[in-house]
Motif scaffolding. Structure first.
Motif, PDB file in Angstrom:
ATOM      1  N   ASN A   1       0.606  -1.210   0.083  1.00 19.41           N
ATOM      2  CA  ASN A   1       0.041  -0.051   0.119  1.00 19.41           C
ATOM      3  C   ASN A   1       0.926   1.131   0.035  1.00 19.41           C
ATOM      4  O   ASN A   1       0.459   2.366   0.408  1.00 19.41           O
ATOM      5  CB  ASN A   1      -1.071  -0.096   1.307  1.00 19.41           C
ATOM      6  CG  ASN A   1      -0.354  -0.060   2.505  1.00 19.41           C
ATOM      7  OD1 ASN A   1       1.006   0.267   2.665  1.00 19.41           O
ATOM      8  ND2 ASN A   1      -1.252   0.280   3.557  1.00 19.41           N
TER       9      ASN A   1
ATOM     10  N   VAL B   1      -5.795  -0.539   3.346  1.00 18.94           N
ATOM     11  CA  VAL B   1      -6.203   0.638   4.113  1.00 18.94           C
ATOM     12  C   VAL B   1      -6.618   0.369   5.654  1.00 18.94           C
ATOM     13  O   VAL B   1      -7.332  -0.713   5.752  1.00 18.94           O
ATOM     14  CB  VAL B   1      -7.502   1.444   3.521  1.00 18.94           C
ATOM     15  CG1 VAL B   1      -7.932   2.484   4.289  1.00 18.94           C
ATOM     16  CG2 VAL B   1      -6.930   1.882   1.955  1.00 18.94           C
ATOM     17  N   GLY B   2      -6.036   1.135   6.442  1.00 13.25           N
ATOM     18  CA  GLY B   2      -6.579   0.778   7.821  1.00 13.25           C
ATOM     19  C   GLY B   2      -6.976   2.352   8.536  1.00 13.25           C
ATOM     20  O   GLY B   2      -7.105   3.167   7.810  1.00 13.25           O
ATOM     21  N   GLY B   3      -6.829   2.259   9.891  1.00 14.81           N
ATOM     22  CA  GLY B   3      -7.292   3.414  10.461  1.00 14.81           C
ATOM     23  C   GLY B   3      -6.335   4.653  10.052  1.00 14.81           C
ATOM     24  O   GLY B   3      -6.970   5.822  10.102  1.00 14.81           O
ATOM     25  N   ASN B   4      -5.205   4.457  10.191  1.00 10.04           N
ATOM     26  CA  ASN B   4      -4.343   5.717  10.008  1.00 10.04           C
ATOM     27  C   ASN B   4      -4.480   6.373   8.648  1.00 10.04           C
ATOM     28  O   ASN B   4      -4.387   7.587   8.337  1.00 10.04           O
ATOM     29  CB  ASN B   4      -2.647   5.279   9.879  1.00 10.04           C
ATOM     30  CG  ASN B   4      -2.478   4.876  11.569  1.00 10.04           C
ATOM     31  OD1 ASN B   4      -2.833   5.414  12.200  1.00 10.04           O
ATOM     32  ND2 ASN B   4      -1.530   4.041  11.602  1.00 10.04           N
ATOM     33  N   LEU B   5      -4.616   5.602   7.443  1.00 12.43           N
ATOM     34  CA  LEU B   5      -4.601   6.015   6.255  1.00 12.43           C
ATOM     35  C   LEU B   5      -6.012   6.445   6.050  1.00 12.43           C
ATOM     36  O   LEU B   5      -6.170   7.534   5.324  1.00 12.43           O
ATOM     37  CB  LEU B   5      -4.577   4.698   4.979  1.00 12.43           C
ATOM     38  CG  LEU B   5      -3.039   4.682   4.547  1.00 12.43           C
ATOM     39  CD1 LEU B   5      -2.231   4.230   5.794  1.00 12.43           C
ATOM     40  CD2 LEU B   5      -3.141   3.537   3.637  1.00 12.43           C
TER      41      LEU B   5
ATOM     42  N   ARG C   1      -8.590  -2.831   7.270  1.00  9.64           N
ATOM     43  CA  ARG C   1      -8.659  -3.191   8.494  1.00  9.64           C
ATOM     44  C   ARG C   1      -8.832  -2.265   9.471  1.00  9.64           C
ATOM     45  O   ARG C   1      -8.952  -0.802   9.042  1.00  9.64           O
ATOM     46  CB  ARG C   1      -7.249  -4.129   8.873  1.00  9.64           C
ATOM     47  CG  ARG C   1      -6.162  -3.094   8.949  1.00  9.64           C
ATOM     48  CD  ARG C   1      -4.883  -3.949   9.437  1.00  9.64           C
ATOM     49  NE  ARG C   1      -3.674  -2.880   9.700  1.00  9.64           N
ATOM     50  CZ  ARG C   1      -2.594  -3.206  10.389  1.00  9.64           C
ATOM     51  NH1 ARG C   1      -2.418  -4.444  10.862  1.00  9.64           N
ATOM     52  NH2 ARG C   1      -1.822  -2.458  10.589  1.00  9.64           N
ATOM     53  N   ASP C   2      -8.960  -2.234  10.781  1.00 10.52           N
ATOM     54  CA  ASP C   2      -9.125  -1.417  11.753  1.00 10.52           C
ATOM     55  C   ASP C   2     -10.662  -0.898  11.798  1.00 10.52           C
ATOM     56  O   ASP C   2     -10.803   0.495  11.638  1.00 10.52           O
ATOM     57  CB  ASP C   2      -8.224  -0.150  11.743  1.00 10.52           C
ATOM     58  CG  ASP C   2      -6.665  -0.570  11.881  1.00 10.52           C
ATOM     59  OD1 ASP C   2      -6.301  -1.470  12.632  1.00 10.52           O
ATOM     60  OD2 ASP C   2      -5.992   0.152  11.322  1.00 10.52           O
TER      61      ASP C   2
ATOM     62  N   PRO D   1      -1.398  -6.479   7.882  1.00  7.15           N
ATOM     63  CA  PRO D   1      -0.835  -5.470   6.856  1.00  7.15           C
ATOM     64  C   PRO D   1      -0.240  -5.767   5.838  1.00  7.15           C
ATOM     65  O   PRO D   1       0.204  -6.920   5.712  1.00  7.15           O
ATOM     66  CB  PRO D   1      -0.207  -4.696   7.881  1.00  7.15           C
ATOM     67  CG  PRO D   1       0.685  -5.599   8.549  1.00  7.15           C
ATOM     68  CD  PRO D   1      -0.552  -6.702   8.735  1.00  7.15           C
ATOM     69  N   THR D   2      -0.136  -4.881   4.726  1.00  9.19           N
ATOM     70  CA  THR D   2       0.615  -5.115   3.577  1.00  9.19           C
ATOM     71  C   THR D   2       2.399  -4.876   4.075  1.00  9.19           C
ATOM     72  O   THR D   2       2.706  -4.385   5.148  1.00  9.19           O
ATOM     73  CB  THR D   2       0.453  -4.416   2.308  1.00  9.19           C
ATOM     74  OG1 THR D   2       0.468  -2.755   2.728  1.00  9.19           O
ATOM     75  CG2 THR D   2      -0.903  -4.368   2.035  1.00  9.19           C
TER      76      THR D   2
ATOM     77  N   LYS E   1       5.526  -2.547   2.422  1.00 14.54           N
ATOM     78  CA  LYS E   1       5.800  -1.389   1.796  1.00 14.54           C
ATOM     79  C   LYS E   1       6.959  -1.718   0.977  1.00 14.54           C
ATOM     80  O   LYS E   1       8.275  -1.467   1.319  1.00 14.54           O
ATOM     81  CB  LYS E   1       5.821  -0.134   2.775  1.00 14.54           C
ATOM     82  CG  LYS E   1       4.544  -0.069   3.446  1.00 14.54           C
ATOM     83  CD  LYS E   1       4.337   1.169   4.057  1.00 14.54           C
ATOM     84  CE  LYS E   1       2.871   1.577   4.400  1.00 14.54           C
ATOM     85  NZ  LYS E   1       2.479   0.573   5.202  1.00 14.54           N
TER      86      LYS E   1
HETATM   87  O1  LIG Z   1      -0.404   1.233   7.404  1.00  6.96           O
HETATM   88  C1  LIG Z   1      -1.012   0.519   6.883  1.00  6.96           C
HETATM   89  O2  LIG Z   1      -0.456  -0.591   6.229  1.00  6.96           O
HETATM   90  C2  LIG Z   1      -2.563   0.312   7.007  1.00  6.96           C
HETATM   91  C3  LIG Z   1      -2.922   0.523   8.244  1.00  6.96           C
HETATM   92  O3  LIG Z   1      -3.102  -0.197   9.172  1.00  6.96           O
HETATM   93  C4  LIG Z   1      -3.416   1.863   8.658  1.00  6.96           C
HETATM   94  O4  LIG Z   1      -3.590   2.818   7.740  1.00  6.96           O
HETATM   95  O5  LIG Z   1      -3.566   2.200   9.887  1.00  6.96           O
END
Ligand SMILES: O=C([O-])CC(=O)C(=O)O
Length: 169
Positions: free
Chosen positions: A54, A83-87, A106-107, A127-128, A130
């Protein structure tokens, strides 16, 4: 800057185009789960194509969205979350209207707390990695349907439709 809400209903858009034989209006197959704090969202499309990586999704949501919808062609992978909570928080903060992921997220509690619309095939807590691979703003196929940067995408409780130009009132 938050995205400005656009008033539309996907059913009305499809009523308008039901006899149209061009592919001006395209309906994505009903394979998406609904996440995020905005049940309805619309905007011009920008795309990322990636597979279980991602890096470019993060780069996109970290930049100004200006009300756009990020369409992520994740190849339909159910093995990792793009995509998770941070994104999702970054997307909301930077003015993206929504994110449509042909892949997983996720999240879920964090996603649902953000003022951004999210559609994805499902949840996966993994998670993926990077690896800095993928492409940005290219034509993609989402569940067999062509989606191009600059198309307009409309998502609500009934579905997701894409059109070659804005068609809301
Ligand atoms: O950072 C990531 O790979 C995805 C993630 O968990 C986030 O967006 O919180």
């Amino acid at each position: 800057m938050r995205a400005t809400p656009i008033v539309f209903a996907t059913c009305d858009l499809c009523d308008m185009y039901k006899s149209d034989t061009s592919d001006h209006l395209r309906v994505l197959p009903p394979v998406f789960q609904h996440y995020g704090g905005l049940p309805r969202f619309a905007g011009p499309v920008r795309t990322v194509q990636c597979f279980e990586d991602n890096t470019l999704v993060k780069q996109a949501v970290d930049s100004p969205g200006n009300g756009a919808v990020l369409v992520v062609d994740g190849g339909g992978s159910l093995r990792k979350a793009l995509v998770g909570g941070n994104l999702a928080a970054a997307a909301a903060r930077n003015g993206w209207a929504g994110i449509v992921v042909w892949g997983c997220v996720r999240d879920v509690a964090e996603l649902n707390a953000e003022q951004v619309g999210i559609r994805a095939l499902g949840l996966n807590p993994m998670p993926t990695e990077k690896r800095n691979q993928g492409q940005t703003d290219i034509d993609v196929q989402i569940a067999g349907v062509r989606v191009r940067p600059g198309d307009w995408l409309y998502a609500d409780a009934d579905g997701v439709v894409v059109s070659a130009a804005p068609i809301h009132g």
